[in-house]
Design an enzyme around this catalytic site. Sequence first.
Site, mmCIF file in Angstrom:
data_model
loop_
_atom_site.group_PDB
_atom_site.id
_atom_site.type_symbol
_atom_site.label_atom_id
_atom_site.label_comp_id
_atom_site.label_asym_id
_atom_site.label_seq_id
_atom_site.Cartn_x
_atom_site.Cartn_y
_atom_site.Cartn_z
ATOM 1 N N PRO A 114 -54.432 35.881 12.066
ATOM 2 C CG PRO A 114 -53.158 34.478 10.717
ATOM 3 C CD PRO A 114 -54.550 34.726 11.174
ATOM 4 C CB THR A 116 -56.313 40.823 14.006
ATOM 5 O OG1 THR A 116 -55.817 39.753 14.800
ATOM 6 C CG2 THR A 116 -57.127 40.276 12.859
ATOM 7 C CE LYS A 118 -53.228 36.844 17.308
ATOM 8 N NZ LYS A 118 -53.609 37.208 15.936
ATOM 9 C CB THR A 119 -47.613 41.683 18.152
ATOM 10 O OG1 THR A 119 -47.739 40.321 17.718
ATOM 11 C CG2 THR A 119 -46.234 41.909 18.700
ATOM 12 C CD GLU A 339 -62.700 36.973 -14.786
ATOM 13 O OE1 GLU A 339 -63.419 37.276 -13.818
ATOM 14 O OE2 GLU A 339 -61.988 35.951 -14.810
ATOM 15 C CG ASP A 413 -65.275 30.571 -11.103
ATOM 16 O OD1 ASP A 413 -64.654 31.292 -10.313
ATOM 17 O OD2 ASP A 413 -65.283 30.727 -12.338
HETATM 18 P P1 ATP Z 1 -49.856 37.146 14.248
HETATM 19 O O1 ATP Z 1 -51.023 36.401 14.814
HETATM 20 O O2 ATP Z 1 -49.530 36.726 12.850
HETATM 21 O O3 ATP Z 1 -48.661 37.193 15.170
HETATM 22 P P2 ATP Z 1 -50.751 39.755 15.130
HETATM 23 O O4 ATP Z 1 -52.225 39.672 15.357
HETATM 24 O O5 ATP Z 1 -49.870 39.703 16.317
HETATM 25 O O6 ATP Z 1 -50.318 38.673 14.051
HETATM 26 P P3 ATP Z 1 -49.470 42.243 14.625
HETATM 27 O O7 ATP Z 1 -48.093 41.664 14.601
HETATM 28 O O8 ATP Z 1 -49.885 42.962 15.851
HETATM 29 O O9 ATP Z 1 -50.497 41.089 14.311
HETATM 30 O O10 ATP Z 1 -49.685 43.191 13.370
HETATM 31 C C1 ATP Z 1 -48.814 43.172 12.258
HETATM 32 C C2 ATP Z 1 -48.773 44.546 11.612
HETATM 33 O O11 ATP Z 1 -50.043 44.842 11.016
HETATM 34 C C3 ATP Z 1 -48.537 45.674 12.598
HETATM 35 O O12 ATP Z 1 -47.189 45.951 12.734
HETATM 36 C C4 ATP Z 1 -49.282 46.834 11.973
HETATM 37 O O13 ATP Z 1 -48.497 47.474 10.995
HETATM 38 C C5 ATP Z 1 -50.436 46.182 11.255
HETATM 39 N N1 ATP Z 1 -51.670 46.142 12.060
HETATM 40 C C6 ATP Z 1 -52.342 45.027 12.429
HETATM 41 N N2 ATP Z 1 -53.447 45.340 13.120
HETATM 42 C C7 ATP Z 1 -53.472 46.692 13.222
HETATM 43 C C8 ATP Z 1 -54.354 47.619 13.836
HETATM 44 N N3 ATP Z 1 -55.440 47.202 14.484
HETATM 45 N N4 ATP Z 1 -54.062 48.936 13.744
HETATM 46 C C9 ATP Z 1 -52.971 49.353 13.082
HETATM 47 N N5 ATP Z 1 -52.099 48.532 12.480
HETATM 48 C C10 ATP Z 1 -52.330 47.214 12.535
#
Ligand code: ATP
Length: 501
Positions: A114, A116, A118-119, A339, A413
């Site tokens: 999640p 990373t 993808k959207t 710690e 731990d």
């Molecule tokens: P999920 O699997 O939970 O749907 P996702 O992989 O689709 O997550 P995104 O929705 O694309 O993740 O990313 C969420 C937010 O995190 C983005 O709006 C952005 O602000 C930030 N973000 C994630 N990856 C990047 C990246 N590679 N570069 C810049 N910003 C990022």
Amino acid sequence: MLKGWREVVIGFVIALFIFLGIIGVNILPFVGVALVIGVIYLAMKSRGGSLTVGRQQRRVGGSSKPSYLTFEQIGGQERAKQELIEALDFLINHEEIKKFGIRPLKGILLTGPPGTGKTLMAKAAAHYSNAVYAAASGSEFVEMYVGVGAGRIRDLFKQARDQAVKEKKENAIIFIDEIDVIGGKREGGQQKEYDQTLNQLLTEMDGIYSNSTPRVLVIAATNRKEMLDSALLRPGRFDRHIRVDLPDKKGRLHILNIHAENKPMDNSVQLDTIAVQSFGFSGAQLESVMNEAAIYAMREKLEQIEQRHLTMAIDKVMLGEKTDREATNEERRRVAIHELGHAIIAEIVRPGSVAQVTVSPRGQALGYVRHNPLKDQYLHTKEFLESQIMIALGGAAAEEIFYGGRSTGSSNDFEQSLQIVETMMNAGLTNLGITNVQIVTQEERMKENERIMNELFKRTRNELESHKMVFEKALEFLISEEVVSGDQFRRIFCDNIQLPA
Ligand code: ATP
């Protein structure tokens, strides 16, 4: 012209009622009927207006919308971006691929943890290929009623095509997030509704042809590729899989820089250091680090974000907000010793690795040590894994030395250590040898586990015994300061090492 027709009708009805009232007609039954009609109308409207329109429709949009994004605005992910661009070139250069008799690409599956990006990738893909963008999440198709999900899939495809025609665009990209919700393996146990939704998606994909415009490309995303039904993954459907992984150090720095662009950063800020310290963070977490740092700076009424705000933000994102839990002096002392036990062992087995030692409670932790990964590492040797276990056992061993016994503070731990032992067993790095661990008896596993833990606990304790001076010098400082940086800690450590005589 028709925009205000509702207002005209309402005005007319009210005027009619007033007129009827004046001439002495009993208007109560009419008012009742009008109210019932009004309630029914509002109920229908809240369910989606025309009743055939799904929620996803509202997310269909053209490139004129400012929400569009380019590949340059996505940090890291160079390989994934390149693979996606290559696939999009198929869509753009459709005449070329037709000449070679290449079948058009219908579906691309983005897989990875999640947050990373993808959207973001799907949005950038729409911009790159000058396509309209329609998005929906798998969970939006899940309904109790059979056929509703399938109807929504149909709507989504139709809407994307209609929008493309309206905007005179040749391409449409449909993004389906959480595809696993509707595309899970059909093993007989699933509901009929899921089957119908998935079947509809497959039917829509089979109906995508390269010679008819608008050309449709479906991009789907999931964190659980192994859950997907094979019908979805077969050639001609989602047969291009692109891995969108957690960013490496270079990628993290790139993402941090992207999210620093709209923020006032102090000249002394070194995002490089933050990129090192945020090992294992996703893009979404890095965005959150920048955001939290800005909030800290604003709270302090400063003009610019400083390095310490970013460091504090890493802790916040990693462990949660500081808590108001009031510890007794005795408890604080024990936490500090615990710690320091972790930190001293970390500095012995991986010099330079301690980033920060803290004894103020945050999230569920009463104190913690943050480590600098020296470099991104994906392969681990037996020695490395053993040293990780020793770092985890350092807290409990320190409590034993100074208090003669341990506390509940070590349970996490131990859990972590046992997981590492498990990894070692699976990788053939223990005395069990290279074996299928499933056929090893419970007793044998327990014995091996005990042997490894006892041996490493003893080694950890011996190391700490020979560094008692570091404890003595660092303890009061840590308790009074609450947070000690890696460099401060290393200075005390190096000044108080007792070299063997
Ligand atoms: P999920 O699997 O939970 O749907 P996702 O992989 O689709 O997550 P995104 O929705 O694309 O993740 O990313 C969420 C937010 O995190 C983005 O709006 C952005 O602000 C930030 N973000 C994630 N990856 C990047 C990246 N590679 N570069 C810049 N910003 C990022």
